[in-house]
Motif scaffolding. Structure first.
Motif, mmCIF file in Angstrom:
data_model
loop_
_atom_site.group_PDB
_atom_site.id
_atom_site.type_symbol
_atom_site.label_atom_id
_atom_site.label_comp_id
_atom_site.label_asym_id
_atom_site.label_seq_id
_atom_site.Cartn_x
_atom_site.Cartn_y
_atom_site.Cartn_z
ATOM 1 N N VAL A 72 0.829 -1.214 0.000
ATOM 2 C CA VAL A 72 0.000 0.000 0.000
ATOM 3 C C VAL A 72 0.863 1.265 0.000
ATOM 4 N N HIS A 73 1.912 1.290 0.845
ATOM 5 C CA HIS A 73 2.720 2.508 0.950
ATOM 6 C C HIS A 73 3.500 2.776 -0.330
ATOM 7 N N THR A 74 3.854 1.731 -1.058
ATOM 8 C CA THR A 74 4.580 1.924 -2.324
ATOM 9 C C THR A 74 3.636 2.516 -3.367
ATOM 10 N N ILE A 75 2.403 2.006 -3.388
ATOM 11 C CA ILE A 75 1.415 2.527 -4.341
ATOM 12 C C ILE A 75 1.110 3.995 -4.006
ATOM 13 N N ALA A 76 1.003 4.295 -2.711
ATOM 14 C CA ALA A 76 0.764 5.691 -2.304
ATOM 15 C C ALA A 76 1.924 6.571 -2.760
ATOM 16 N N ALA A 77 3.119 6.073 -2.615
ATOM 17 C CA ALA A 77 4.299 6.860 -3.002
ATOM 18 C C ALA A 77 4.379 7.069 -4.509
ATOM 19 N N ARG A 78 3.706 6.191 -5.281
ATOM 20 C CA ARG A 78 3.656 6.399 -6.744
ATOM 21 C C ARG A 78 2.633 7.470 -7.123
ATOM 22 N N GLY A 79 1.787 7.880 -6.130
ATOM 23 C CA GLY A 79 0.893 9.001 -6.424
ATOM 24 C C GLY A 79 -0.587 8.666 -6.469
ATOM 25 N N ILE A 80 -0.997 7.629 -5.742
ATOM 26 C CA ILE A 80 -2.431 7.335 -5.653
ATOM 27 C C ILE A 80 -2.863 7.560 -4.202
ATOM 28 N N ALA A 81 -3.856 8.426 -4.010
ATOM 29 C CA ALA A 81 -4.348 8.700 -2.651
ATOM 30 C C ALA A 81 -5.843 8.425 -2.591
ATOM 31 N N LEU A 82 -6.279 7.959 -1.428
ATOM 32 C CA LEU A 82 -7.689 7.598 -1.226
ATOM 33 C C LEU A 82 -8.300 8.479 -0.147
ATOM 34 N N VAL A 83 -9.487 9.016 -0.428
ATOM 35 C CA VAL A 83 -10.314 9.606 0.630
ATOM 36 C C VAL A 83 -11.332 8.519 0.969
ATOM 37 N N PRO A 84 -11.136 7.823 2.087
ATOM 38 C CA PRO A 84 -11.946 6.621 2.319
ATOM 39 C C PRO A 84 -13.367 6.941 2.760
ATOM 40 N N GLU A 85 -14.259 5.997 2.498
ATOM 41 C CA GLU A 85 -15.639 6.121 2.976
ATOM 42 C C GLU A 85 -15.601 6.249 4.498
ATOM 43 N N GLY A 86 -16.351 7.189 5.041
ATOM 44 C CA GLY A 86 -16.369 7.359 6.499
ATOM 45 C C GLY A 86 -15.186 8.167 7.011
ATOM 46 N N ARG A 87 -14.356 8.665 6.093
ATOM 47 C CA ARG A 87 -13.274 9.627 6.382
ATOM 48 C C ARG A 87 -12.075 9.059 7.120
ATOM 49 N N ARG A 88 -12.313 8.213 8.128
ATOM 50 C CA ARG A 88 -11.194 7.567 8.844
ATOM 51 C C ARG A 88 -10.112 8.557 9.296
ATOM 52 N N ARG A 100 -1.050 16.582 8.259
ATOM 53 C CA ARG A 100 0.372 16.223 8.078
ATOM 54 C C ARG A 100 0.562 14.721 7.854
ATOM 55 N N MET A 101 -0.377 13.911 8.347
ATOM 56 C CA MET A 101 -0.271 12.471 8.121
ATOM 57 C C MET A 101 -0.231 12.144 6.629
ATOM 58 N N GLY A 102 -0.834 13.032 5.831
ATOM 59 C CA GLY A 102 -0.862 12.816 4.387
ATOM 60 C C GLY A 102 0.505 12.875 3.735
ATOM 61 N N THR A 103 1.468 13.460 4.410
ATOM 62 C CA THR A 103 2.792 13.650 3.789
ATOM 63 C C THR A 103 3.722 12.458 4.011
ATOM 64 N N CYS A 104 3.221 11.432 4.698
ATOM 65 C CA CYS A 104 4.086 10.298 5.080
ATOM 66 C C CYS A 104 4.822 9.683 3.888
ATOM 67 N N GLY A 105 4.156 9.669 2.710
ATOM 68 C CA GLY A 105 4.775 9.037 1.535
ATOM 69 C C GLY A 105 5.971 9.812 0.999
ATOM 70 N N GLY A 106 6.108 11.096 1.410
ATOM 71 C CA GLY A 106 7.284 11.871 1.026
ATOM 72 C C GLY A 106 7.257 12.407 -0.393
ATOM 73 N N ARG A 107 6.101 12.355 -1.068
ATOM 74 C CA ARG A 107 6.048 12.910 -2.433
ATOM 75 C C ARG A 107 6.048 14.421 -2.388
ATOM 76 N N ARG A 108 6.803 15.026 -3.276
ATOM 77 C CA ARG A 108 6.820 16.482 -3.341
ATOM 78 C C ARG A 108 5.823 16.952 -4.396
ATOM 79 N N GLY A 109 5.349 18.182 -4.240
ATOM 80 C CA GLY A 109 4.397 18.698 -5.213
ATOM 81 C C GLY A 109 3.774 19.968 -4.696
ATOM 82 N N PRO A 110 2.727 20.415 -5.376
ATOM 83 C CA PRO A 110 2.175 21.736 -5.061
ATOM 84 C C PRO A 110 1.338 21.789 -3.790
#
Ligand code: ATP
Length: 235
Positions: A72-88, A100-110
């Protein structure tokens, strides 16, 4: 090249198959609505793309590179993010800590904290509050913001409108339209079919683990969608 391709994808839960031979292609910058009744397989499809559910057969490719079977973390690092049902969200963390938890994958961008706060100004005001003290709509903003903080090229949104007031839903979808203009591709899963199609370039309708109808927003035909959705014309 397609951003995302699913080819004869099968996935499910142990012995239960929830997706049967799904073929799907998403262009760069495209917004796709995935509609269908409860249990049609929409969430399972999003979970398979993010690696949360393993593909039992078939292929998932991101910009031509296979991603099925990757953690999962590798796929996230390739640039796929999920807003899960129920928000979690993390209820005992503040708004800002959740973002800030969203930045865990370390991808840079806007997408930075500043940008999320300018997208959703109320979150700046609430940034030190615990996430579970926010209204449902504000929590959904945090969930979308957290996913954007990962700087995805593909954002998967599962039932954003669930339990929210129409005005809040409108606001969130207006924001997503802005996100799409910045080149982020979107897959929107919604029970609210009109909302989903209005927000998208194209739609696919699922029933019982299969894609049974699809077309562009302009081609969307309510009667055909109702038949595809329920398997027959509703009474
Ligand atoms: P909803 O709108 O209710 O979320 P959905 O279209 O997202 O519906 P899924 O949640 O993907 O549908 O469910 C697809 C199928 O997989 C359904 O038959 C469902 O019962 C089954 N399913 C979903 N989650 C599980 C699970 N954890 N264990 C076993 N079967 C599951």
């Amino acid at each position: 090249m397609k951003l995302l391709e699913l080819e004869r994808l099968r996935a499910g839960y142990g012995p239960i198959t929830a997706l049967f031979d799904i073929d799907l292609a998403l262009e760069e910058g495209e917004t796709l609505a995935l509609i269908g009744a409860n249990g049609a397989g929409k969430t399972t499809l999003l979970r398979a793309v993010t690696g949360l559910n393993r593909a039992a057969a078939g292929a998932i490719r991101l910009q031509g590179a296979p991603i099925h079977g990757l953690p999962v973390h590798t796929i996230a690092a390739r640039g796929i993010a999920l807003v899960p049902e129920g928000r979690r969200l993390f209820p005992s963390l503040s708004v800002e800590e959740n973002l800030r938890m969203g930045t865990c994958g370390g991808r840079r961008g806007p997408w930075t904290l500043e940008r999320i706060y300018s997208l959703f100004p109320v979150l700046r005001e609430r940034r030190t509050q615990l996430a579970n003290l926010l209204s449902g709509g504000q929590q959904q903003m945090v969930a979308v913001g957290r996913a954007l903080m990962a700087n995805p090229q593909l954002l998967l949104c599962d039932e954003l409108s669930l339990g929210l007031a129409p005005a809040v839903v409108k606001d969130i979808y207006r924001t997503l339209a802005g996100v799409a203009t910045e080149g982020v591709s979107l897959v929107i899963v919604e029970q609210d079919v009109a909302q989903a199609i209005q927000a998208s370039d194209r739609y696919l309708c699922m029933r019982e683990g299969r894609i049974v109808l699809g077309g562009t927003r302009a081609e969307a035909d309510r009667a055909a969608i109702a038949r595809a959705y329920f398997g027959s014309a509703p009474q």
